[in-house]
Design an enzyme around this catalytic site. Structure first.
Site, PDB file in Angstrom:
ATOM      1  N   CYS A   1       2.697   8.025   2.527  1.00 62.88           N
ATOM      2  CA  CYS A   1       3.192   6.952   3.399  1.00 62.88           C
ATOM      3  C   CYS A   1       3.513   5.766   2.505  1.00 62.88           C
ATOM      4  O   CYS A   1       2.641   5.272   1.802  1.00 62.88           O
ATOM      5  CB  CYS A   1       2.098   6.608   4.407  1.00 62.88           C
ATOM      6  SG  CYS A   1       2.519   5.224   5.472  1.00 62.88           S
TER       7      CYS A   1
ATOM      8  N   CYS B   1       6.000  -8.537   6.521  1.00 63.15           N
ATOM      9  CA  CYS B   1       7.085  -8.171   7.442  1.00 63.15           C
ATOM     10  C   CYS B   1       7.382  -9.368   8.319  1.00 63.15           C
ATOM     11  O   CYS B   1       6.466 -10.065   8.765  1.00 63.15           O
ATOM     12  CB  CYS B   1       6.687  -6.974   8.310  1.00 63.15           C
ATOM     13  SG  CYS B   1       8.008  -6.432   9.425  1.00 63.15           S
TER      14      CYS B   1
ATOM     15  N   GLU C   1       0.824  -1.207   0.000  1.00 58.75           N
ATOM     16  CA  GLU C   1       0.000   0.000   0.000  1.00 58.75           C
ATOM     17  C   GLU C   1       0.854   1.251   0.000  1.00 58.75           C
ATOM     18  O   GLU C   1       1.916   1.285   0.608  1.00 58.75           O
ATOM     19  CB  GLU C   1      -0.818   0.055   1.293  1.00 58.75           C
ATOM     20  CG  GLU C   1      -1.623  -1.163   1.558  1.00 58.75           C
ATOM     21  CD  GLU C   1      -2.105  -1.217   3.004  1.00 58.75           C
ATOM     22  OE1 GLU C   1      -2.868  -2.122   3.305  1.00 58.75           O
ATOM     23  OE2 GLU C   1      -1.693  -0.356   3.805  1.00 58.75           O
TER      24      GLU C   1
ATOM     25  N   CYS D   1      -1.696   0.996   8.472  1.00 57.33           N
ATOM     26  CA  CYS D   1      -0.668   0.060   8.028  1.00 57.33           C
ATOM     27  C   CYS D   1      -1.139  -1.368   7.771  1.00 57.33           C
ATOM     28  O   CYS D   1      -1.527  -2.082   8.682  1.00 57.33           O
ATOM     29  CB  CYS D   1       0.394   0.065   9.134  1.00 57.33           C
ATOM     30  SG  CYS D   1       1.667  -1.147   9.006  1.00 57.33           S
TER      31      CYS D   1
ATOM     32  N   CYS E   1       0.166  -5.715  14.846  1.00 60.90           N
ATOM     33  CA  CYS E   1       0.326  -5.178  13.491  1.00 60.90           C
ATOM     34  C   CYS E   1      -0.234  -6.128  12.441  1.00 60.90           C
ATOM     35  O   CYS E   1       0.135  -7.308  12.388  1.00 60.90           O
ATOM     36  CB  CYS E   1       1.805  -4.913  13.218  1.00 60.90           C
ATOM     37  SG  CYS E   1       2.125  -4.420  11.519  1.00 60.90           S
TER      38      CYS E   1
ATOM     39  N   CYS F   1       5.220  -7.925  15.034  1.00 57.96           N
ATOM     40  CA  CYS F   1       4.736  -7.199  16.209  1.00 57.96           C
ATOM     41  C   CYS F   1       3.286  -7.618  16.476  1.00 57.96           C
ATOM     42  O   CYS F   1       2.503  -7.815  15.546  1.00 57.96           O
ATOM     43  CB  CYS F   1       4.836  -5.696  15.993  1.00 57.96           C
ATOM     44  SG  CYS F   1       6.549  -5.178  15.715  1.00 57.96           S
TER      45      CYS F   1
ATOM     46  N   SER G   1       9.598   2.951  16.686  1.00 55.50           N
ATOM     47  CA  SER G   1       8.370   2.366  17.227  1.00 55.50           C
ATOM     48  C   SER G   1       8.678   1.753  18.584  1.00 55.50           C
ATOM     49  O   SER G   1       9.141   0.627  18.668  1.00 55.50           O
ATOM     50  CB  SER G   1       7.863   1.281  16.273  1.00 55.50           C
ATOM     51  OG  SER G   1       7.450   1.879  15.080  1.00 55.50           O
ATOM     52  N   LEU G   2       8.402   2.507  19.618  1.00 49.62           N
ATOM     53  CA  LEU G   2       8.775   2.077  20.972  1.00 49.62           C
ATOM     54  C   LEU G   2       7.698   1.168  21.561  1.00 49.62           C
ATOM     55  O   LEU G   2       7.947   0.014  21.861  1.00 49.62           O
ATOM     56  CB  LEU G   2       8.965   3.332  21.822  1.00 49.62           C
ATOM     57  CG  LEU G   2       9.867   3.247  23.025  1.00 49.62           C
ATOM     58  CD1 LEU G   2      11.208   2.646  22.691  1.00 49.62           C
ATOM     59  CD2 LEU G   2      10.048   4.645  23.621  1.00 49.62           C
ATOM     60  N   HIS G   3       6.530   1.702  21.763  1.00 48.79           N
ATOM     61  CA  HIS G   3       5.318   0.950  22.138  1.00 48.79           C
ATOM     62  C   HIS G   3       5.330   0.321  23.523  1.00 48.79           C
ATOM     63  O   HIS G   3       4.295  -0.147  23.989  1.00 48.79           O
ATOM     64  CB  HIS G   3       4.994  -0.148  21.115  1.00 48.79           C
ATOM     65  CG  HIS G   3       4.875   0.345  19.712  1.00 48.79           C
ATOM     66  ND1 HIS G   3       4.244   1.516  19.383  1.00 48.79           N
ATOM     67  CD2 HIS G   3       5.313  -0.178  18.542  1.00 48.79           C
ATOM     68  CE1 HIS G   3       4.291   1.694  18.075  1.00 48.79           C
ATOM     69  NE2 HIS G   3       4.949   0.688  17.544  1.00 48.79           N
TER      70      HIS G   3
HETATM   71  N1  SAH Z   1       8.131  -1.385  10.420  1.00 50.81           N
HETATM   72  C1  SAH Z   1       8.218  -0.022  10.756  1.00 50.81           C
HETATM   73  C2  SAH Z   1       7.398   0.887   9.889  1.00 50.81           C
HETATM   74  C3  SAH Z   1       6.020   0.442   9.512  1.00 50.81           C
HETATM   75  S1  SAH Z   1       4.777   0.433  10.737  1.00 50.81           S
HETATM   76  C4  SAH Z   1       7.892   0.185  12.212  1.00 50.81           C
HETATM   77  O1  SAH Z   1       7.406  -0.749  12.848  1.00 50.81           O
HETATM   78  O2  SAH Z   1       8.161   1.261  12.706  1.00 50.81           O
HETATM   79  C5  SAH Z   1       4.425   2.160  11.016  1.00 50.81           C
HETATM   80  C6  SAH Z   1       3.858   2.426  12.404  1.00 50.81           C
HETATM   81  O3  SAH Z   1       2.520   1.905  12.538  1.00 50.81           O
HETATM   82  C7  SAH Z   1       4.681   1.775  13.503  1.00 50.81           C
HETATM   83  O4  SAH Z   1       4.867   2.650  14.581  1.00 50.81           O
HETATM   84  C8  SAH Z   1       3.798   0.617  13.888  1.00 50.81           C
HETATM   85  O5  SAH Z   1       4.115   0.148  15.158  1.00 50.81           O
HETATM   86  C9  SAH Z   1       2.410   1.217  13.760  1.00 50.81           C
HETATM   87  N2  SAH Z   1       1.323   0.226  13.734  1.00 50.81           N
HETATM   88  C10 SAH Z   1       1.364  -1.030  13.271  1.00 50.81           C
HETATM   89  N3  SAH Z   1       0.157  -1.626  13.429  1.00 50.81           N
HETATM   90  C11 SAH Z   1      -0.661  -0.711  13.980  1.00 50.81           C
HETATM   91  C12 SAH Z   1      -2.037  -0.729  14.376  1.00 50.81           C
HETATM   92  N4  SAH Z   1      -2.811  -1.805  14.199  1.00 50.81           N
HETATM   93  N5  SAH Z   1      -2.552   0.399  14.917  1.00 50.81           N
HETATM   94  C13 SAH Z   1      -1.779   1.501  15.079  1.00 50.81           C
HETATM   95  N6  SAH Z   1      -0.481   1.576  14.710  1.00 50.81           N
HETATM   96  C14 SAH Z   1       0.075   0.476  14.179  1.00 50.81           C
HETATM   97 FE1  SF4 Z   2       6.825  -5.062  10.865  1.00 56.31          FE
HETATM   98 FE2  SF4 Z   2       6.551  -2.516  11.705  1.00 56.31          FE
HETATM   99 FE3  SF4 Z   2       4.441  -4.180  11.610  1.00 56.31          FE
HETATM  100 FE4  SF4 Z   2       6.342  -4.568  13.437  1.00 56.31          FE
HETATM  101  S1  SF4 Z   2       4.958  -2.779  13.268  1.00 56.31           S
HETATM  102  S2  SF4 Z   2       5.383  -6.174  12.171  1.00 56.31           S
HETATM  103  S3  SF4 Z   2       8.162  -3.994  12.296  1.00 56.31           S
HETATM  104  S4  SF4 Z   2       5.613  -3.450   9.878  1.00 56.31           S
END
Ligand code: SAH
Ligand code: SF4
Length: 376
Positions: free
Chosen positions: A104, A111, A91, A345, A118, A115, A225-227
């Site tokens: 974006c 991936c 996308e 995403c 995600c 995570c 991406s700390l989280h």
């Molecule tokens: N892989 C990279 C970049 C792509 S994800 C990364 O993880 O940083 C871009 C952002 O969207 C990241 O901060 C990711 O943690 C966040 N993200 C992924 N899934 C999400 C969701 N379901 N809701 C909100 N943010 C999400």
């Molecule tokens: Fe990959 Fe980023 Fe999604 Fe984590 S949040 S699975 S690193 S795309």
């Protein structure tokens, strides 16, 4: 095999043309045709001699992405779903605002980092995108928007519609380092997209060694991406933390600061109800980032089918933000855009991938139709 000119970073294009006996300034001309005038036909490069054009067209082309689906949300956010072969799609999302046009973009089909929250991670890893497929997203968005006559003050001044790029689409950009950096060089190159480093942001979940390489090779704005504010929780929801724990990640962020275009890194923190959104987490987060000049961006979790988390209530997000602010941190809450087209995403690609795979499966092996299976 023909070369896709979109695959060539500035230096590679110069080498490629030199190998064909073309003078160095030709690289600038060709780059402008491809990345500023968005032509897809070498024959259209009218300031090159006809003989040169014919010779180049023998083993080169300009092959942009194939659009599988094109959807615009009620707030103007637009999502292009692009074919990545074998039933996969990636996308890119265009977010128009009064003072900028942001794209974006994705770096991988799927991936591997998995995570927990995600949708892209849940699809597994398919493959790295090529340089041409990464920059092709920017090429395609600019080209399409210009052809449609989109208006904005900066377009009147001769700048392209997309003014900002965020590598926050599908995939982990630092796990596809070489292709991503080649695409970044094109984004920054004056004969290509000419964006300043502060207008290009790369988001990583924490591939620590490659944060250092990015600093050395192409230090664009960095988002991490700390989280989670401690290793126990982060090990669970961002599994790469088991390989590169928070102490290593924070040290890499500190090392990045002297090269960062805006003197800070952005920490992304997705708000998961009851998981990482309590006052104790805010306290830990404040202590964790104390030595890193940063901004914290709180992201409302975007649920998707089968996800095990819930979005934190708005009041909780605001209380969490307040705590950070009282400790002197800059903390913002990400606006959600394009909700009605699943612009977050990986979401739409996941649905389409399921459907394409089901369709392929029906074609290749005779599957028994389960009662209640939606007919797609
Ligand atoms: N892989 C990279 C970049 C792509 S994800 C990364 O993880 O940083 C871009 C952002 O969207 C990241 O901060 C990711 O943690 C966040 N993200 C992924 N899934 C999400 C969701 N379901 N809701 C909100 N943010 C999400
Ligand atoms: Fe990959 Fe980023 Fe999604 Fe984590 S949040 S699975 S690193 S795309």
């Amino acid at each position: 095999m023909t070369t896709n000119l979109l695959d060539l970073a500035p230096a590679a294009l110069a080498d490629w043309l030199a190998a064909r006996g073309e003078k160095p300034f030709r690289a600038q001309q060709v780059s402008r045709w491809v990345h500023q005038r968005f032509v897809d036909d070498i024959g259209a490069m009218t300031d090159l001699a006809k003989a040169s054009r014919s010779a180049l067209a023998v083993d080169a082309s300009i092959a942009g992405p194939t659009v599988v689906r094109d959807t615009t949300a009620s707030d103007g956010t637009r999502k292009w779903l692009l074919d990545a072969g074998n039933g996969n799609a990636v996308e890119s999302v265009y977010i128009p605002e009064d003072d900028r046009g942001t794209l974006c973009i994705s770096s991988q089909a799927g991936c591997a980092l998995d995570c927990a929250f995600c949708s892209t991670g849940k699809q597994g890893f398919n493959r790295n995108l090529t340089t041409g497929e990464i920059i092709g997203q920017l090429w395609h968005a600019n080209r399409t928007l210009l052809a449609e006559g989109v208006t904005a003050p900066w377009i009147d001044q001769g700048r392209p519609p997309i003014t900002n790029v965020v590598m926050m689409g599908m995939g982990e950009p630092l796990a596809n380092f070489d292709n991503v950096v080649a695409a970044l060089h094109l984004m920054l190159d004056d004969n290509a997209y000419g964006l300043s480093r502060r207008r290009v942001t790369l988001s990583t979940s924490g591939v620590v060694p490659n944060i250092d390489r990015l600093r050395e090779e192409c230090p664009v704005a960095l988002a991490v991406s700390l989280h989670a504010p401690n290793d126990t929780l982060r090990d669970r929801i961002v599994p790469i933390n088991r390989k590169h724990p928070l102490s290593e990640l924070m040290a890499a962020c500190q090392r990045y600061i002297p090269a960062a275009p805006r003197d800070f890194v952005t920490f992304e923190y997705v708000m998961l109800d009851g998981v990482n959104d309590q006052d104790t987490h805010a306290g830990e987060l404040i202590a964790l980032v104390r030595d890193v000049p940063c901004k914290v961006n709180l992201i409302p979790f975007n649920p998707f089918p089968g996800s095990e988390f819930r979005t934190s209530p708005r009041a909780r997000v605001l209380a969490f933000q307040d705590r950070l602010k009282h400790a002197g941190l800059v903390a913002t809450i990400r606006k959600t855009r394009g909700d009605d087209i699943d612009a977050a995403c990986g979401q739409l690609a996941g649905q389409v991938q399921d459907r394409i795979k089901r369709r392929l499966a029906t074609r290749i092996v005779p599957v028994q139709v389960q009662p209640g299976t939606p007919s797609t």
